[in-house]
Motif scaffolding. Structure first.
Motif, PDB file in Angstrom:
ATOM      1  N   PHE A  81     -18.546  75.740  80.722  1.00 39.06           N
ATOM      2  CA  PHE A  81     -18.492  75.664  79.257  1.00 39.06           C
ATOM      3  C   PHE A  81     -19.124  76.894  78.621  1.00 39.06           C
ATOM      4  O   PHE A  81     -18.604  77.433  77.660  1.00 39.06           O
ATOM      5  CB  PHE A  81     -19.253  74.444  78.739  1.00 39.06           C
ATOM      6  CG  PHE A  81     -18.560  73.139  78.964  1.00 39.06           C
ATOM      7  CD1 PHE A  81     -17.200  73.065  79.164  1.00 39.06           C
ATOM      8  CD2 PHE A  81     -19.279  71.967  78.956  1.00 39.06           C
ATOM      9  CE1 PHE A  81     -16.563  71.856  79.353  1.00 39.06           C
ATOM     10  CE2 PHE A  81     -18.666  70.751  79.147  1.00 39.06           C
ATOM     11  CZ  PHE A  81     -17.304  70.690  79.343  1.00 39.06           C
ATOM     12  N   LEU A  82     -20.265  77.272  79.148  1.00 35.91           N
ATOM     13  CA  LEU A  82     -21.026  78.355  78.521  1.00 35.91           C
ATOM     14  C   LEU A  82     -20.452  79.729  78.841  1.00 35.91           C
ATOM     15  O   LEU A  82     -20.573  80.647  78.039  1.00 35.91           O
ATOM     16  CB  LEU A  82     -22.490  78.275  78.962  1.00 35.91           C
ATOM     17  CG  LEU A  82     -23.218  76.992  78.545  1.00 35.91           C
ATOM     18  CD1 LEU A  82     -24.612  76.970  79.143  1.00 35.91           C
ATOM     19  CD2 LEU A  82     -23.264  76.845  77.046  1.00 35.91           C
ATOM     20  N   THR A  83     -19.845  79.892  80.011  1.00 37.86           N
ATOM     21  CA  THR A  83     -19.302  81.188  80.402  1.00 37.86           C
ATOM     22  C   THR A  83     -17.979  81.463  79.695  1.00 37.86           C
ATOM     23  O   THR A  83     -17.718  82.592  79.291  1.00 37.86           O
ATOM     24  CB  THR A  83     -19.116  81.252  81.925  1.00 37.86           C
ATOM     25  OG1 THR A  83     -20.364  80.956  82.553  1.00 37.86           O
ATOM     26  CG2 THR A  83     -18.666  82.626  82.363  1.00 37.86           C
ATOM     27  N   PHE A  84     -17.154  80.457  79.548  1.00 39.78           N
ATOM     28  CA  PHE A  84     -15.850  80.601  78.901  1.00 39.78           C
ATOM     29  C   PHE A  84     -15.712  79.602  77.754  1.00 39.78           C
ATOM     30  O   PHE A  84     -14.881  78.684  77.813  1.00 39.78           O
ATOM     31  CB  PHE A  84     -14.732  80.402  79.926  1.00 39.78           C
ATOM     32  CG  PHE A  84     -14.818  81.337  81.090  1.00 39.78           C
ATOM     33  CD1 PHE A  84     -14.489  82.681  80.927  1.00 39.78           C
ATOM     34  CD2 PHE A  84     -15.243  80.900  82.335  1.00 39.78           C
ATOM     35  CE1 PHE A  84     -14.570  83.555  81.994  1.00 39.78           C
ATOM     36  CE2 PHE A  84     -15.323  81.772  83.402  1.00 39.78           C
ATOM     37  CZ  PHE A  84     -14.991  83.105  83.235  1.00 39.78           C
ATOM     38  N   PRO A  85     -16.501  79.768  76.701  1.00 41.98           N
ATOM     39  CA  PRO A  85     -16.478  78.768  75.625  1.00 41.98           C
ATOM     40  C   PRO A  85     -15.146  78.706  74.880  1.00 41.98           C
ATOM     41  O   PRO A  85     -14.708  77.621  74.505  1.00 41.98           O
ATOM     42  CB  PRO A  85     -17.616  79.204  74.702  1.00 41.98           C
ATOM     43  CG  PRO A  85     -17.838  80.636  74.988  1.00 41.98           C
ATOM     44  CD  PRO A  85     -17.468  80.834  76.429  1.00 41.98           C
ATOM     45  N   SER A  86     -14.494  79.842  74.671  1.00 37.53           N
ATOM     46  CA  SER A  86     -13.246  79.816  73.899  1.00 37.53           C
ATOM     47  C   SER A  86     -12.161  79.018  74.624  1.00 37.53           C
ATOM     48  O   SER A  86     -11.378  78.307  73.992  1.00 37.53           O
ATOM     49  CB  SER A  86     -12.763  81.234  73.610  1.00 37.53           C
ATOM     50  OG  SER A  86     -12.529  81.932  74.804  1.00 37.53           O
ATOM     51  N   LEU A  87     -12.126  79.119  75.929  1.00 39.03           N
ATOM     52  CA  LEU A  87     -11.159  78.353  76.712  1.00 39.03           C
ATOM     53  C   LEU A  87     -11.388  76.852  76.546  1.00 39.03           C
ATOM     54  O   LEU A  87     -10.445  76.080  76.352  1.00 39.03           O
ATOM     55  CB  LEU A  87     -11.263  78.750  78.185  1.00 39.03           C
ATOM     56  CG  LEU A  87     -10.366  78.027  79.168  1.00 39.03           C
ATOM     57  CD1 LEU A  87      -8.918  78.428  78.939  1.00 39.03           C
ATOM     58  CD2 LEU A  87     -10.782  78.347  80.584  1.00 39.03           C
ATOM     59  N   HIS A  88     -12.640  76.441  76.594  1.00 31.35           N
ATOM     60  CA  HIS A  88     -12.968  75.019  76.472  1.00 31.35           C
ATOM     61  C   HIS A  88     -12.864  74.531  75.030  1.00 31.35           C
ATOM     62  O   HIS A  88     -12.584  73.360  74.790  1.00 31.35           O
ATOM     63  CB  HIS A  88     -14.350  74.757  77.059  1.00 31.35           C
ATOM     64  CG  HIS A  88     -14.394  74.964  78.539  1.00 31.35           C
ATOM     65  ND1 HIS A  88     -14.749  76.157  79.104  1.00 31.35           N
ATOM     66  CD2 HIS A  88     -14.075  74.150  79.565  1.00 31.35           C
ATOM     67  CE1 HIS A  88     -14.663  76.073  80.419  1.00 31.35           C
ATOM     68  NE2 HIS A  88     -14.250  74.853  80.724  1.00 31.35           N
ATOM     69  N   LEU A  89     -13.094  75.433  74.072  1.00 35.17           N
ATOM     70  CA  LEU A  89     -12.901  75.063  72.665  1.00 35.17           C
ATOM     71  C   LEU A  89     -11.433  74.794  72.374  1.00 35.17           C
ATOM     72  O   LEU A  89     -11.087  73.827  71.696  1.00 35.17           O
ATOM     73  CB  LEU A  89     -13.431  76.164  71.747  1.00 35.17           C
ATOM     74  CG  LEU A  89     -14.946  76.287  71.638  1.00 35.17           C
ATOM     75  CD1 LEU A  89     -15.333  77.570  70.919  1.00 35.17           C
ATOM     76  CD2 LEU A  89     -15.540  75.080  70.940  1.00 35.17           C
ATOM     77  N   LYS A  90     -10.549  75.657  72.896  1.00 38.84           N
ATOM     78  CA  LYS A  90      -9.111  75.471  72.691  1.00 38.84           C
ATOM     79  C   LYS A  90      -8.623  74.183  73.338  1.00 38.84           C
ATOM     80  O   LYS A  90      -7.733  73.514  72.819  1.00 38.84           O
ATOM     81  CB  LYS A  90      -8.335  76.650  73.265  1.00 38.84           C
ATOM     82  CG  LYS A  90      -8.442  77.902  72.433  1.00 38.84           C
ATOM     83  CD  LYS A  90      -7.668  79.033  73.066  1.00 38.84           C
ATOM     84  CE  LYS A  90      -7.879  80.329  72.319  1.00 38.84           C
ATOM     85  NZ  LYS A  90      -7.205  81.458  72.976  1.00 38.84           N
ATOM     86  N   ALA A  91      -9.185  73.846  74.496  1.00 36.34           N
ATOM     87  CA  ALA A  91      -8.774  72.623  75.191  1.00 36.34           C
ATOM     88  C   ALA A  91      -9.359  71.377  74.533  1.00 36.34           C
ATOM     89  O   ALA A  91      -8.955  70.258  74.857  1.00 36.34           O
ATOM     90  CB  ALA A  91      -9.204  72.691  76.653  1.00 36.34           C
TER      91      ALA A  91
END
Length: 138
Positions: A81-91
């Motif tokens: 979550f913390l390393t790739f926040p934009s990916l998890h935000l979009k999902a």
């Protein structure tokens, strides 16, 4: 590109060893940071963060947090979550507020550990490919 640059056999032995050992060291350091967080009081901070996140709450319900292995999985999920926040935000798995309220010092530690493992793994894959394509003297 100069073919002798890719040919590991043409490199000095010390450079060859460093080139092949460093990715393991990077991965081990990154994994050690995650392991430390899973065993330390910092996991309690992560556990309080989980109560606000449905996805992590599901992981906690499924695996629990009593064993080291279960805590490790939770720490690794939070690292993602913390390393790739934009990916998890979009999902839709995590909210921007949840990432913003996460303690900065722990966030940095987990992101650094993730990137150490990622860089070490990519480096190791490249090193393996270079070793496979190198004609080593017999």
């Amino acid at each position: 590109m100069n073919p002798s640059f890719i040919n590991l056999a043409s490199w000095p032995l010390e450079i060859q060893l460093i080139f092949l050992i460093v990715p393991f060291v990077l991965c081990v350091v990154g994994l050690a940071i995650n392991g430390y967080v899973a065993l330390s009081r910092e996991f309690e901070v992560i556990d309080s963060f989980i109560q606000d996140n449905a996805y992590l709450e599901g992981i906690k319900r499924c695996w629990g947090i009593a064993t080291y292995r279960a805590r490790w999985r939770v720490v690794c999920a939070v690292c993602g979550f913390l390393t790739f926040p934009s990916l998890h935000l979009k999902a839709g798995v995590v909210k921007a507020e949840e990432i913003e309220i996460f303690p900065l010092r722990l966030r940095r530690k987990l992101v650094v550990s993730s990137w150490l493992v990622i860089v070490g793994s990519v480096w190791l894959a490249i090193a393996c490919a270079m070793v496979k394509t190198t004609d080593m003297p017999r």
